[in-house]
Write a protein that holds these residues in place. Sequence first.
Motif, mmCIF file in Angstrom:
data_model
loop_
_atom_site.group_PDB
_atom_site.id
_atom_site.type_symbol
_atom_site.label_atom_id
_atom_site.label_comp_id
_atom_site.label_asym_id
_atom_site.label_seq_id
_atom_site.Cartn_x
_atom_site.Cartn_y
_atom_site.Cartn_z
ATOM 1 N N ARG A 1 52.470 -60.866 -41.043
ATOM 2 C CA ARG A 1 53.744 -61.390 -41.070
ATOM 3 C C ARG A 1 53.604 -62.729 -41.550
ATOM 4 N NH1 ARG A 1 56.951 -60.864 -35.779
ATOM 5 N NH2 ARG A 1 58.678 -61.253 -37.313
ATOM 6 N N PHE B 1 55.677 -55.385 -32.938
ATOM 7 C CA PHE B 1 54.366 -54.933 -33.706
ATOM 8 C C PHE B 1 53.227 -55.076 -33.094
ATOM 9 C CE2 PHE B 1 58.227 -57.310 -36.162
ATOM 10 C CZ PHE B 1 58.312 -56.301 -37.134
ATOM 11 N N ILE C 1 56.234 -50.353 -34.037
ATOM 12 C CA ILE C 1 55.473 -50.208 -35.318
ATOM 13 C C ILE C 1 53.841 -50.518 -35.459
ATOM 14 C CG2 ILE C 1 55.505 -50.564 -37.857
ATOM 15 C CD1 ILE C 1 58.461 -51.437 -37.566
ATOM 16 N N TRP D 1 52.426 -47.001 -39.918
ATOM 17 C CA TRP D 1 52.347 -47.622 -41.233
ATOM 18 C C TRP D 1 51.165 -47.256 -41.827
ATOM 19 C CZ3 TRP D 1 49.275 -50.474 -44.272
ATOM 20 C CH2 TRP D 1 49.858 -51.179 -45.269
ATOM 21 N N TYR E 1 46.728 -52.773 -41.654
ATOM 22 C CA TYR E 1 47.931 -53.421 -41.134
ATOM 23 C C TYR E 1 47.485 -54.051 -40.100
ATOM 24 C CZ TYR E 1 52.265 -52.763 -38.194
ATOM 25 O OH TYR E 1 53.005 -53.002 -37.246
ATOM 26 N N LEU F 1 50.186 -56.382 -38.218
ATOM 27 C CA LEU F 1 51.390 -57.009 -37.720
ATOM 28 C C LEU F 1 51.233 -57.365 -36.384
ATOM 29 C CD1 LEU F 1 51.964 -55.811 -40.552
ATOM 30 C CD2 LEU F 1 54.280 -55.738 -40.006
#
Length: 450
Positions: A168, A269, A296, A348, A355, A357
């Motif tokens: 992010r 996240f 997520i 994801w 990934y 996040l």
Amino acid sequence: MQRLRGRRRILGIGGLPGIALTAEDVRILAGPAEFRSTLLEQIAQARRRIVLAALYLQDDAAGREVLEALHAAKARHPGLQIAVFVDWHRAQRGLIGKAACTGNAALYTEMARRHGPGVPIRGVPVQTREWMGVMHLKGFVIDDCVLYSGASLNDVYLHRGDRYRLDRYHLISSRALADSMAALMTRVLGNSAAVSALDCESRQKTAALRPAIGRFRRQLATARYGAPATAGVGDLSITPLLGFGGRDNELNRAILQLVQRARRHLLLFTPYFNLPGPLRRAIEARIRQGCRVTIIVGDKTANDFYIPVDEAFTTIGALPYLYEANLRRFCKQHQDAVDRGLLDLYLWRHENHSYHLKGLLVDDDYALLTGSNLNPRAWRLDLENGLLIHDPQGRLASQHRAEVDRILQHCRRLDHHRSLESVASYPEPVQRILRRLARTRADRLLNQVL
């Protein structure tokens, strides 16, 4: 930098001092390529200060590009204050699972030799051993802006090449926030005898730093960001938070309070599904109270430790499967909530990208930006930070929705725990490791330090 002695008054989320912002002060960047271009643009435009904190700055094309940009900025403006802080241990070793090497410090030394002084790179030893804790602070202060992400600085985080690691990315214009974050780095980190130069031939030995590291840890235990309370009731505001240690951890406390105050929707996240016990129990309580919870997480193939089945396996490659086993148990335990739509678990996955996040969105009025992986290691061992945004009027809601929509484009909802692979379908080396861990109950211990 504000330090409080003795028993500190425990403030709830609503009592934390907030720095006033406008909606125009906050920009959520679309992805790692924009993050890289924005970082380089900000460095090129800097006139007063550049203070960077990241887990590591890698010896690769992207790392060299950032360092070259820093040296070029210093050459253009000799009065520019520059300081770079990275983890002491991480800078002096190679990548896990790869061949041994001298680490990223060799690059720093080479750059200093070639360009001269002006871009000091300091190593921050949170502990005497890396597995006992690392410097995981995040945030790039450039003049009066803060570029905040959980990303470190290398090819994959900055998407310099075919692969990227998604995080992010927020650009925040606020002199008060920039002053607060820069002050902690320069006064607490920069003035500690434990924090040593990495951009020189003769570096300190960790053993010689042990007494200083002990003093440094005691200082970190009481350190806080100094933040002026300029926000009024109903204002959009931001508060920097520091997290260190298992006791009186300001960031951990704020995370738990955020979860506990969620009434309608909690979105979390995390890159590694390994929630600390207090956080997991707080989430489960929200589910029981009828709050919709969305988590997520990266698919195991999107984990940065994942090793494709056609490549040589090393022990570190079992970690993504261990995290997936944690997720499978959690989903099975809460299958009824999944069926009723109270718990949404998303995986994801996008081609061969990864990934990374982290953070929280709560009821459309609170957002937490953080580098914390929201796991037991971050909870107890590492030095972490975060930025708490309070947005009671929903001025940033459209940006948050756009960010979540971009992420969900590459997600699938986990509708049943059986949708995840079983241990029996894992590669044989992974099965052997997981069976050995379960037999000795070492998987529980391992989860506490990962």
